[in-house]
Every structure is written in structure tokens, then in C-alpha cells.
Design an enzyme around this catalytic site. Sequence first.
Site, PDB file in Angstrom:
ATOM      1  N   THR A 151       7.057  -6.473 -11.322  1.00 31.71           N
ATOM      2  CA  THR A 151       7.209  -6.612  -9.870  1.00 31.71           C
ATOM      3  C   THR A 151       7.123  -8.071  -9.433  1.00 31.71           C
ATOM      4  O   THR A 151       6.276  -8.829  -9.903  1.00 31.71           O
ATOM      5  CB  THR A 151       6.118  -5.808  -9.153  1.00 31.71           C
ATOM      6  OG1 THR A 151       6.238  -4.442  -9.521  1.00 31.71           O
ATOM      7  CG2 THR A 151       6.237  -5.930  -7.648  1.00 31.71           C
ATOM      8  N   SER A 157      10.914  -2.882  -5.599  1.00 22.57           N
ATOM      9  CA  SER A 157      11.581  -1.810  -6.335  1.00 22.57           C
ATOM     10  C   SER A 157      12.927  -2.237  -6.914  1.00 22.57           C
ATOM     11  O   SER A 157      13.476  -1.555  -7.775  1.00 22.57           O
ATOM     12  CB  SER A 157      11.793  -0.598  -5.404  1.00 22.57           C
ATOM     13  OG  SER A 157      10.559  -0.100  -4.958  1.00 22.57           O
ATOM     14  N   GLY A 190      -1.975  -5.626 -12.431  1.00 19.83           N
ATOM     15  CA  GLY A 190      -3.290  -5.338 -12.981  1.00 19.83           C
ATOM     16  C   GLY A 190      -3.542  -6.176 -14.220  1.00 19.83           C
ATOM     17  O   GLY A 190      -2.626  -6.450 -14.999  1.00 19.83           O
ATOM     18  N   GLU A 435       4.876   1.850  -8.859  1.00 17.73           N
ATOM     19  CA  GLU A 435       5.768   2.561  -9.778  1.00 17.73           C
ATOM     20  C   GLU A 435       6.977   3.113  -9.014  1.00 17.73           C
ATOM     21  O   GLU A 435       7.538   4.140  -9.379  1.00 17.73           O
ATOM     22  CB  GLU A 435       5.034   3.692 -10.496  1.00 17.73           C
ATOM     23  CG  GLU A 435       3.952   3.221 -11.442  1.00 17.73           C
ATOM     24  CD  GLU A 435       4.496   2.402 -12.605  1.00 17.73           C
ATOM     25  OE1 GLU A 435       5.541   2.776 -13.164  1.00 17.73           O
ATOM     26  OE2 GLU A 435       3.874   1.392 -12.940  1.00 17.73           O
ATOM     27  N   ASP A 437       8.539   2.668  -4.729  1.00 17.36           N
ATOM     28  CA  ASP A 437       8.300   3.151  -3.377  1.00 17.36           C
ATOM     29  C   ASP A 437       8.886   4.554  -3.242  1.00 17.36           C
ATOM     30  O   ASP A 437       9.994   4.827  -3.687  1.00 17.36           O
ATOM     31  CB  ASP A 437       8.956   2.193  -2.372  1.00 17.36           C
ATOM     32  CG  ASP A 437       8.844   2.697  -0.953  1.00 17.36           C
ATOM     33  OD1 ASP A 437       9.738   3.475  -0.541  1.00 17.36           O
ATOM     34  OD2 ASP A 437       7.881   2.357  -0.259  1.00 17.36           O
TER      35      ASP A 437
END
Length: 693
Positions: A151, A157, A190, A435, A437
Site C-alpha cells: 500500500t 486499493s 504492520g 486488504e 476497501d
Amino acid sequence: MVDAAVRPQAASGASNAPRIDIDRVNELLLGTWADTRREAREMIKDSAFWRKDELGKDEHRERVLSQLHLLVENRAVHRAFPKRFGGEENNGANIAGFEELVAADPSLQIKSGVQWGLFGSAILQLGTAEHHEKWLPGVMDLSIPGAFAMTEIGHGSDVAAVGTTATYDPETEEFVIHTPFRGATKEYLGNAALHGIAATVFAQLITNGVNHGVHCFYVPLRGEDGNDLPGVGREDDGLKGGLNGIDNGRLSFDHVRVPRTNLLNKYGDVAVDGTYTSSIDSPGRRFFTMLGTLVQGRVSLDGAASWASALGLKIAITYATQRRQFDGADGQEVVLLDYGKHQRRLLPRLATTYAQIFAHDEFLQKFDGVFSGRTDTPDDREDLETLAAALKPLSTWHALDTLQEAREACGGAGFMFENRFVGLRADLDIYVTFEGDNNVLLQLVGKRLLTDYAKQFQGKDAAALAKLVAAQAAGKVFHGAGLRQLGQAVADLGSTARSVENGLREEQQHELLAGRVQQMVADIAGRLRPAGKDKVLGEQLFNENQSELIEAARAHGELLQWEAFTDAVRTIEDPDTKQVLTWLRDLFGLQLIEKHLAWHLINGRLSMQRAAAVSSYIDRLCRRLRPHALDLVDAFGYEQEHLRAPIASGIEQQRQDEARAYYAELAASGSAPVSEKALRAKQREERDEAKRA
């Protein structure tokens, strides 16, 4: 579980109501990988895995990292990896086990998903044997914590349009990873803020002056000295709306060089001289094939969100069968779940959660078949992608709605952090946009529905096409005139309630739900057809119909869930259990019909009489299901170590019993104070009697 001795009875007739086979329903809900789910639930009974609500962001992050090490020690992360590295090559079990971590702490579920489901899976699915040997052991034992850098802040997306570049330099046999502008910064990753020492970076592969599209590269972030490598920019995203046990951050690259062999080259490779080759000739198909290998993130979100809804409903319905409020006709305070509105708030959401869990198991079977290689064809992968895009939005939206309604249904107690709703809802908020929208995913589903619709016209001659068009037109006239069997007058069966029930059972529900999807897609296709090959007009028409296309895709996902629920009901042999779950399935189907009553009326799918009676039949189903509500949530199989909510521990029942015992004892003692209202009534009676005398 709530002790049977304090299991409340519903209103009239509940004491004679049949009981469902809780163990059988539990088996159905836990699904294909029930044993794995039980193993995971047993593991997270250990309080070391539990979220500590009092921790601040920094302490929470370190606790979750320590929990990842506990997962390694418990061999809970190896299931999907190759056997030669100590794994099990069991993809379905892997996802099932990870989903269960949501009951311990959603931060743990997502951070473990980043490490092993995204970072590790990118290496496994997009790399080759050399990459597996080099990095997978470290990924598995957590000596290589990593980030999944897909991302970007400027392209969420829209992965195909990422700005990060990987330009091949044949002189040094290296790729130069570069962030050319701020919008190309990798964001919300993350493990990026603190713990990650490497990342799988998605970038535009450029060699010999040609851009071959997005590919994935293994990029070290930190040296052995613990410091970030030259050119690596790392920032902390800081405090978020939830999931604060995860160190989300952003990464940028200033001409960072990595060896040519760090390209994860299963689907595309670059030779020493810079020549690009791929086993997939089409750039578009190559891109979607690479992204398709990473679909498990959406699979796990669908399952985790469904089980989070189950967790919230178990807490809320347990509380609602114990908490009493306001005097009833018998002078006793009424249990919350005996109120019709309370049933309406919680039981339809319970029905939806059942539908989602059953649909998820079928989805997980499809995923396991593709990733094991048993059913790995281009068509199967496309179907899997479409399923993921259809189901993940519905379950994640439902989780937010359910947790909020469950919170409100528990009043002030629901707002206390210790009772789980507030924290769960905050953590699951992001599930609706990461993961993929949800609206973007449903648009992908809508496009697939349009493609499938168009296929029925391919290869047909003029006569066959005329027949199809005539059938469509006849169908619209038929529906519009309200002449369908479902549009019959309610008087023909003697009573509104019986007519609605007989006219909206399994076959009719399926006809209404499926017919809505089919007609919506056909109508949209008809409105798009005038564009032909005119791209400008096509874009305009698509944009004008985008909202309805997304709604059609949502209806398609709901139909899949209804069908999965029906498939599950058909496997049940015990008649009482089958009856109750049929009512629950009917409640799910009818609430979908109620939600879109306007559409069904406009399109002549229901008569006015029958449409008007749908809501009352839903209320009737809620009353039927009331005696079984506690059994239905007990069938989720959660124990107190999973709930960890005081209001679902039986303490409310103890409080209510104590209060009732106190008032009974007080009344029996003869020393209870007289209420002013009762006193005045008695005085009026005495005055009236005196007047008569």
C-alpha cells in the site's frame, strides 16, 4: 457457558420448547477445520495471549511481539509452510487457526497475519526455491520479522498504479528501489515502525527502459548492527483508532540497491543482461495472478470478522437473558430478551452471523483447494478472488454493525471497556478498508457478474438472441404486473400469517434473492450497452451505474451466504435442531427481503399484502427463536477465557437473584414499606366505601 440452572425461560410455551443439539451445531459452525480451531482456542486460554486493556501503545506493541514468539513456541505458525521446513502444507488449517486469535487480541491476529500471512506468504507464493531456503526459516521462527510493503499513501486499493520503482542496473546486477515522490511512500505497514528488519516491496519493475508492471522484491531494512540501512526511510504512524498493538509505519526508499536475485521471480524474471521473461505473456493477467496468490488476507478477515460478531453476540445475548428491566404484567421485572424490540435488535444479527460462518467455511474449502494445488486452475483462482471480494465486505461491515448494536443493547455496561464491545469494535474498524476497501472489492464482484452475464450472449445467432430478449421482456412484464405466485392475495390461505409463512419458505426465498441479483445485473448491462466501444461514454455510463452495480454485488454475496446456510441446514438429521436452524435461516433470508422491500415492490416481485406482512412474520420468527437464543450462542463454543466479559460471566444473574431474594424476604417479613401509589389507591377505596355507606 451459562449454567443450566440459571438459564432463563422465554415467555409463554418456552418451558416445553425443544432443545437444539448444541454439540452438533458447534461442529457445523467450527467447520472443516474444527480440530484446528479447538487447538487454537485451547492455546489462547493462556492469559499470556490476552489483550491487557490498561497498556499504552508502546507497551501493547511489545506485548504483542512477545505473543508472536509464544505462537512460534506453540508451533501455531507452521501449518501453511512447506514440510521440508517443518511445516504442514495445510493452508485451510492455517487460516482457521489464525482467525481464532481475534478472541485473544485482534492486534495479535493481524500482526501474526502480517508476519506469516503476508510477508512470509509473499516469499512462499511469489518466490522460488532459492528464496525459500534463504528466508523462510527466519520468517517462521521470527528471527526475520518483516513488513508487507504494498500500500502507498497515494494509491491504496489501486496497486497497479503504485509509484515505487525498481530499476535494474545491469552493470552491478542490482535493482534500485526508489520512492520518486511523497505519494509513493509505503504506508500503514504492520511491523514497519519498529520490529521489521526486512520487507517484501511491491514496485514497478523497469529494465532496459521498459516497465513490466508491479513485481515483488525482498528488501532488507536493517543491518546486523540494528540500524536502518542507508536510503531506508522509516516513520511511525503513531496512535490509531484501534489495533494499537501493531507498530504500523511508513517506508520510503532513496535509491536502495538490492541484488538481482532479490526479485521474487516465480512469475517474472530478469536475466543478468536485463532481459525480462515471464511464463505469463499478458501483463494484466500476470499482475492479477501475482496478487491472487495473496488472497488469504481477505480470507482470514472474513473469518475473523464473523467470529468477532459471534463473540459480541454471545456476550450480549447472555446478558440479555439475565438482565431485568421494568415490571411486567405479573409484577416481576422483565428479562431484556423477552422484549420484542430486543429480539429484533439481536436475533436477526445472530442469523446473519450463522450465515457468514457457514459461507466462510465453504470459502475456506475453496481457498484450501486452490492453494494445495488440488483445484488450482485459472478459473478456480478467479472464482476464489470473486468470493473473497464478495464475502469480506459483508462480514466486516456486519461485525461493526453487530458490535455497536450489541454494545447499545447492553446499556452502560456495554460501554465499559472490560466488557469487550468497545475495544473489539475499535480494532475491527479498519477491517472494512484494509486488504481492499469494501466498496472497491464489491465493484470487482459487480464487474465479474457483468462479464458472466455477457457470456450467455456469445456465439448466439439472431434468433437465439431475439428469444433471450423476448424472455427478458416477458419476465419484466410478468413481474411488473404483480402476477407471480409470490404476489397472490393473502386471503387464499386463510390467514395473513400462514399465507406469508407458506409463501416465503426456502424455495421462494431463494427465488426472490437470486432473482434480484439477476435482474439488477441485467438492467445494469442494458444501460451500459449503448456505449459499445466508446470508452468515454462507457466510463460515463459506468460511473452513473456504479452504486447500483455495487448493490448488485452485495446482493450476490448475501445470496451466497443464504445458500451456504441452507446447505448446512440440509446436513442436520435431528428434527428439533433442523427446525430451529431452519427458522434461523428463514430469519436471515426474510430480513434481506425486508431490507429491500421497495425494490421487490417496484419490480413486482411481491404483492402489497405480502410485502406488508413480511415484517410481522420476522417478529414471529424472533418469538419462536427466543427460547433457543442462549443455546444458539452457546453453540459458538466460547468459554469464559475467550469471553472475558464480566456481564457474560453469570454475575448479572447472581445480582438479579440476590435482588429478588431480598424483596421476597422483605415482603415475607411484613416490614416492607408501602409504596405511595399503593397507599393512595387504598385510601381511595376507603373513601369510596365510606361514600357508599
